[in-house]
Scaffold this active site. Structure first.
Site: not given
Length: 310
Positions: A162, A175, A179
């Site tokens: 991401s 998150y 990533k």
């Protein structure tokens, strides 16, 4: 979608047709393939003449996608898979290869979005996000890499990270951490297979019109035993709807794998944010007074050596 049996990348020279472009005839395994970017990648691979095992935890949606692609002339199978289950990976890989032949392309695309600010993220959510986004990719690579090496043919591994792998985003601690880990894992993997015919790519997309916000909130609510936040789903989904078309991202990923490109980005608008992080790192080195003397490890790495004895 083009019929895969009228392959658009083959050329006729005189009366002799040249060999179709890779990955025509290859077999691929794509996770998170029932929707979003995973489905876009699967469609692109099918259009390029590849056989595709579509893996997803959503069996009903997966069945509909397999029917769509096969009706368009593709050769695909659906594999219902929880990517955090290592035993299920082995079964899924064997099933895919029994049906399609040796897999040579692995697209570790499945992932989840979850958590919030650091002090508001429950440990079970942190573990869930990292189990899917990091461990799932590690298990996928562990399942297929030995097969790729043993066969010695061209192969490719694509991990979806991401822009959060390059730019820390507040209120997205779990998150972002997952990533960053995906990017680091992919960087190491690239160096470890350097010199072989195994390519590695990492996708760092910005906003894309996917169901990520919806599925993440529904799964997170189930995990925590609460009702889903429907307002958050609506707001976040509306924002994602303005993002890139997943089918076009899928084509971009296919082209990057064909070109053996490592880092894949989808939006140049992120560049100033990435440079801000890089400038801070560069400044820390420039301003440091080297008070601890010389470290030999960077020289070993720059010379192509490995300072770690295993």
């Amino acid at each position: 979608m083009a019929n895969v049996f009228s392959h658009p990348h083959s050329e006729t020279v005189g009366s002799v047709e040249s060999r179709p472009e890779w990955p025509y005839g290859e077999a691929a395994f794509v996770t998170g393939a029932a929707s979003g970017i995973g489905l876009g990648i699967a469609r692109a691979l099918v259009s390029a003449g590849a056989k595709v095992a579509l893996a997803d935890i959503d069996g009903a949606r997966l069945a509909a996608v397999v029917e769509e692609l096969n009706n368009a002339g593709g050769q695909t199978i659906g594999v219902e898979l929880d990517i955090s289950d290592p035993d299920a990976w082995t079964v899924a890989a064997d099933r895919a290869e029994d049906a399609l032949g040796p897999i040579s392309i692995l697209c570790n695309n499945a992932g989840v979005h979850g958590g919030s600010a650091v002090d508001q993220t429950p440990l079970e959510v942190w573990r869930w996000v990292n189990r899917i986004n990091v461990e799932g990719q590690f298990i996928g690579v562990s399942t297929f890499l030995a097969r790729f090496k043993q066969r010695g043919k061209r192969a490719h591994i694509m991990n979806t990270a991401s822009m959060s792998a390059l730019v820390p985003m507040v209120d997205n601690s779990a998150y972002t951490a997952s990533k960053f880990a995906s990017l680091g894992f992919s960087l190491v993997l690239r160096d470890e297979v350097r010199g072989s015919d195994i390519g590695v790519s990492v996708l760092c997309p910005g906003s894309a019109a996917t169901r990520l916000s919806e599925t993440a909130e529904l799964e997170q609510a189930k995990l925590l035993g609460r009702d889903p936040n429907l307002d958050a789903i609506a707001r976040n989904s509306a924002s994602l709807a303005l993002g890139a078309d997943p089918d076009l991202v899928g084509i971009q990923v296919l082209e990057a794998m064909q070109d053996r490109q490592f880092l894949i980005i989808t939006h140049r608008e992120w560049e100033p944010l990435v440079l801000r992080v890089q400038d801070e790192i560069r400044g820390a080195f420039t301003e440091f007074d080297s008070r601890h003397g010389v470290d030999p490890v960077p020289g070993i790495l720059l010379g192509g050596g490995n300072p770690i004895t295993s």
